[in-house]
Design an enzyme around this catalytic site. Structure first.
Site, PDB file in Angstrom:
ATOM      1  N   VAL A  10       0.863  -1.179   0.000  1.00 16.82           N
ATOM      2  CA  VAL A  10       0.000   0.000   0.000  1.00 16.82           C
ATOM      3  C   VAL A  10       0.899   1.228   0.000  1.00 16.82           C
ATOM      4  O   VAL A  10       2.002   1.210   0.560  1.00 16.82           O
ATOM      5  CB  VAL A  10      -0.947   0.026   1.223  1.00 16.82           C
ATOM      6  CG1 VAL A  10      -2.007  -1.051   1.079  1.00 16.82           C
ATOM      7  CG2 VAL A  10      -0.190  -0.140   2.522  1.00 16.82           C
ATOM      8  N   SER A  11       0.440   2.295  -0.651  1.00 17.36           N
ATOM      9  CA  SER A  11       1.289   3.465  -0.862  1.00 17.36           C
ATOM     10  C   SER A  11       1.452   4.339   0.365  1.00 17.36           C
ATOM     11  O   SER A  11       2.482   4.987   0.537  1.00 17.36           O
ATOM     12  CB  SER A  11       0.728   4.308  -2.016  1.00 17.36           C
ATOM     13  OG  SER A  11       0.698   3.551  -3.203  1.00 17.36           O
ATOM     14  N   LYS A  12       0.450   4.368   1.225  1.00 17.02           N
ATOM     15  CA  LYS A  12       0.511   5.267   2.380  1.00 17.02           C
ATOM     16  C   LYS A  12       0.349   4.495   3.676  1.00 17.02           C
ATOM     17  O   LYS A  12      -0.295   3.454   3.729  1.00 17.02           O
ATOM     18  CB  LYS A  12      -0.578   6.344   2.263  1.00 17.02           C
ATOM     19  CG  LYS A  12      -0.434   7.202   1.009  1.00 17.02           C
ATOM     20  CD  LYS A  12      -1.484   8.286   0.981  1.00 17.02           C
ATOM     21  CE  LYS A  12      -1.407   9.077  -0.329  1.00 17.02           C
ATOM     22  NZ  LYS A  12      -0.111   9.741  -0.502  1.00 17.02           N
TER      23      LYS A  12
END
Length: 199
Positions: A10-12
């Site tokens: 996941v990016s964040k």
């Protein structure tokens, strides 16, 4: 029996990987490695490195999408090639063409890999010409880099031979980030050289 290993990213930090993990486990993944972070750089994905170390010949790496492991088409092909050389298959849940466990998937990947290799060879040749032109024009200076032109050329050769950034860094005795910067510089030099030739 094939061991299916999942990888999710996941990016964040405030995003949850639960949905990705659930999809991967439902599709048969016995173990799922998860990274959090916006960067796709290998050095900033510790669980990806653990996952690569965990994988064995005959295993299948399963992802929801290829962009979970690679930031570009070239990087994806290089990653799949490295896994293929180790006897590891890869399968994407949302991209049916990406499935090297099937004859059609292997055939399609083989075709794409041929063109990817051609691209690597072209970049390498353009980079050599670009470096030679830069030296001839006296374009030197700036902060000294551990990635000399010779090391960059060696990096390109090893990358074309299917070596990973980790392996290249060990052979050259430099950090993985230095190898990544060297590859970025080679690509930039190749692009500059190509633009000069077409001008």
């Amino acid at each position: 029996m094939t061991n299916i290993v999942g990888y999710a990213r996941v990016s964040k930090r405030d995003q949850s990987p639960a949905a990705q993990e659930a999809e991967l486990r439902a599709a048969g993944a016995a173990r799922v490695f998860v990274d959090h972070g916006e960067s796709i750089r290998v050095t900033e994905r510790p669980q990806w490195l653990v996952c690569l170390d965990y994988l064995r010949s005959g295993d299948t790496l399963m992802v929801r999408r290829l962009d979970r492991i690679a930031g570009s088409e070239t990087m994806a092909i290089q990653t799949i090639s490295e896994l293929h050389d180790r006897g590891v298959n890869i399968k994407s849940l949302t991209e049916p063409d990406i499935d090297t466990t099937t004859p059609m998937g292997r055939a399609l990947f083989g075709i794409v890999a041929v063109f990817a290799q051609l691209r690597v060879d072209t970049i390498r040749d353009n980079t050599k010409r670009g470096l030679a032109n830069a030296r001839a024009e006296g374009r030197v200076g700036g902060r000294p880099s551990v990635m000399t032109s010779e090391r960059i050329e060696q990096t390109l050769r090893m990358r074309a031979d299917g070596q990973s950034i980790v392996q290249i860094a060990k052979v050259l005795g430099v950090g993985k980030s230095s190898v990544s910067r060297g590859l970025d510089k080679a690509a930039a030099d190749a692009a500059h050289d190509a633009s000069q030739l077409s001008a």
